[in-house]
Motif scaffolding. Structure first.
Motif, short mmCIF file in Angstrom:
data_model
loop_
_atom_site.label_atom_id
_atom_site.label_comp_id
_atom_site.label_asym_id
_atom_site.label_seq_id
_atom_site.Cartn_x
_atom_site.Cartn_y
_atom_site.Cartn_z
N VAL A 1 0.85 -1.18 0.00
CA VAL A 1 0.00 0.00 0.00
C VAL A 1 0.89 1.24 0.00
CG1 VAL A 1 -1.81 1.29 1.22
CG2 VAL A 1 -1.82 -1.22 1.24
N VAL A 2 0.76 2.04 -1.06
CA VAL A 2 1.60 3.24 -1.17
C VAL A 2 0.82 4.52 -0.89
CG1 VAL A 2 3.20 2.17 -2.78
CG2 VAL A 2 1.17 3.37 -3.67
N GLY A 3 -0.49 4.45 -0.85
CA GLY A 3 -1.27 5.66 -0.63
C GLY A 3 -2.66 5.36 -0.09
N ILE A 4 -3.16 6.27 0.74
CA ILE A 4 -4.52 6.18 1.28
C ILE A 4 -5.24 7.46 0.87
CG2 ILE A 4 -5.94 6.03 3.35
CD1 ILE A 4 -3.71 4.53 4.71
N VAL A 5 -6.36 7.32 0.18
CA VAL A 5 -7.13 8.43 -0.37
C VAL A 5 -8.33 8.70 0.53
CG1 VAL A 5 -8.47 9.25 -2.33
CG2 VAL A 5 -6.38 7.94 -2.71
N SER A 6 -8.56 9.98 0.84
CA SER A 6 -9.72 10.34 1.66
C SER A 6 -10.92 10.76 0.83
CB SER A 6 -9.34 11.47 2.62
OG SER A 6 -8.93 12.63 1.90
N ASP A 7 -10.70 11.27 -0.38
CA ASP A 7 -11.81 11.73 -1.20
C ASP A 7 -11.35 11.88 -2.64
OD1 ASP A 7 -14.34 12.49 -1.87
OD2 ASP A 7 -14.22 14.51 -1.03
N VAL A 8 -12.31 11.88 -3.58
CA VAL A 8 -12.03 12.12 -4.99
C VAL A 8 -13.10 13.04 -5.55
CG1 VAL A 8 -10.80 9.93 -5.44
CG2 VAL A 8 -13.30 10.02 -5.63
N ASP A 9 -12.74 13.81 -6.57
CA ASP A 9 -13.72 14.68 -7.23
C ASP A 9 -14.56 13.91 -8.25
OD1 ASP A 9 -12.83 16.80 -5.76
OD2 ASP A 9 -11.57 17.65 -7.35
#
Length: 432
Positions: free
Chosen positions: A222-230
């Motif tokens: 896991v290289v990234g954790i996203v909280s939201d997207v447009d």
């Protein structure tokens, strides 16, 4: 003899009534504009509480009318701006479903992202599809891990294969780490990007320990954790892995599943949608079809029309209620003032004078309600716009027309009571 006879003749002549031409003229009764306004004002102010309650219906109707038109124009401009900011700059490209396209497998070339970047007006583009995992294949954070199921059962979570351009087009907000780039994709590194919700389900709280997720038996760092997207909100419910790794492990996507997400400059979406199939597959553009957003002007007009039809109906109902209230109160006033009307008729007032007086009173109530309603409706639009940080939009014609609507409503409501008042006979009225 001559003297008395002459006197008798003179007395007889004096007893003869004068001719019609010799009768004195009777001045017709007059009712000037000043008298009309003074009488109407006196009639309205005679019972101020009743007049205020009578005008309340018109206040509500006209106020609703102004507020509806103002809020509809204001919200339509907001819908238009938001539509332009997001939906109007998004294009989706997918396989057309042609038999030749199905036989060819996935029709998106490996360098699809780079090809679309060459199209004028494109900001970012990327290919993605949902990976078809085998039966019983689940996602867990480790062979045995808290949150991923201590019994090793794992979680039923979607896996999406995506090129780096998908993240640039979706414009994610990162909570931790980063998204993978072209280098990791070209080198087929087994990495993954997950959302905060998926991380919580798998028991991953930080990237400092270099956590891994297992899709079946395949590990991904896991290289990234996203909280939201447009855009592309379903990415928040999935584990996103590089396209090249997904093709190596699970093979090409099934026909009709691969899609491309394209983010464009404002105003370029329809042109990009027209050029995308040729830019991606110049030899077989018919294998692809693109979906451009609808014309924002059409959307705005449709939304505005629907809102106007719904809320103007409500405003019309309020105006009808106000008109009924004015008509009822004016009719009661006619019945209560029957003696006054009879006295005025006996003193020379004509039927049209009585009609004009009661029409003026009902019109004054309607005008007063229209003015107050216009002010309240305008203040409502300003208040809502300030509370939502919008730009208030109120057409000057609406503000100018609304008081006239109140006047017309009052006059129409007073027609029947005024007609009843004009038909009252003086003798009959004075007997009561």
């Amino acid at each position: 003899m001559r003297g008395p006879i002459r006197r008798r003749r003179r007395s007889a002549e004096e007893a003869v009534p004068p001719s019609k031409a010799e009768q004195p003229e009777v001045e017709p009764s007059t009712f000037g504009l000043r008298d009309l306004l003074s009488e109407a004002t006196a009639g309205v102010l005679q019972r101020p509480a009743r007049s205020a309650l009578t005008a309340l219906g018109t206040v509500l109707g006209v106020g609703t009318f102004v507020a509806i038109l103002g809020l509809t124009a204001t919200t339509s401009s907001q819908i238009d701006s938001r539509f332009n900011a997001l939906t109007a700059t998004e294009v989706t490209v997918e396989e057309s479903g042609a038999d030749d396209a199905k036989a060819a497998g996935t029709v998106f070339p490996a360098d699809a992202d780079r090809r679309m970047q060459r199209v004028n007006g494109v900001k970012a583009a990327g290919v993605y599809w949902t990976v078809r995992l085998g039966d019983g294949v689940t996602v867990r954070s480790a062979p045995v891990a808290a949150g991923g199921g201590t019994d090793g059962a794992g979680q039923d979570i979607n896996v999406v294969a995506a090129s780096p351009g998908v993240f640039r087009a979706a414009h994610p907000t990162l909570a931790q780490g980063k998204v993978y780039d072209e280098y990791l994709v070209d080198s087929e590194e087994p990495v993954a990007v997950i959302s905060s919700g998926v991380a919580a389900r798998l028991g991953i709280t930080t990237l400092e320990t270099h956590p891994a997720v297992f899709i079946g038996d395949e590990p991904f760092t896991v290289v990234g954790i996203v909280s939201d997207v447009d855009r592309k909100a379903d990415l928040l419910l999935s584990v996103v892995v590089p396209r090249t790794v997904a093709e190596r492990i699970w093979g090409d996507p099934d026909p009709q599943e691969a899609q491309m997400l394209v983010s464009t400059q404002l105003g370029a979406a329809r042109q990009v949608a027209h050029e995308a199939p040729t830019a991606l597959l110049p030899n077989h553009p018919e294998y692809l079809k693109s979906q451009a957003p609808p014309d924002p002007r059409t959307l705005r007009s449709n939304v505005t029309s629907d809102l106007n039809q719904l809320f103007l109906l409500l405003a019309g109902i309020c105006l009808v209620i106000g008109a009924v209230g004015i008509a009822n109160t004016t009719l009661v006033a006619v019945l209560e003032r029957t003696g006054e009307i009879g006295l005025r008729r006996a003193l020379g007032a004509r039927g049209r004078h009585i009609t004009a007086q009661f029409l003026a009173e009902s019109g004054a109530l309607g005008s007063l309600g229209g003015l107050v309603g216009t002010s309240l409706g305008t203040l409502t639009v300003l208040g809502v716009a300030l509370a939502r940080d919008w730009t208030p939009v109120v057409h000057p014609a609406t503000v100018a027309t609304a008081p006239l609507i109140g006047l017309v409503t009052g006059v129409l409501a007073g027609l029947y009571p005024a007609w009843r008042a004009a038909g009252i006979e003086p003798a009959e009225a004075l007997r009561r």
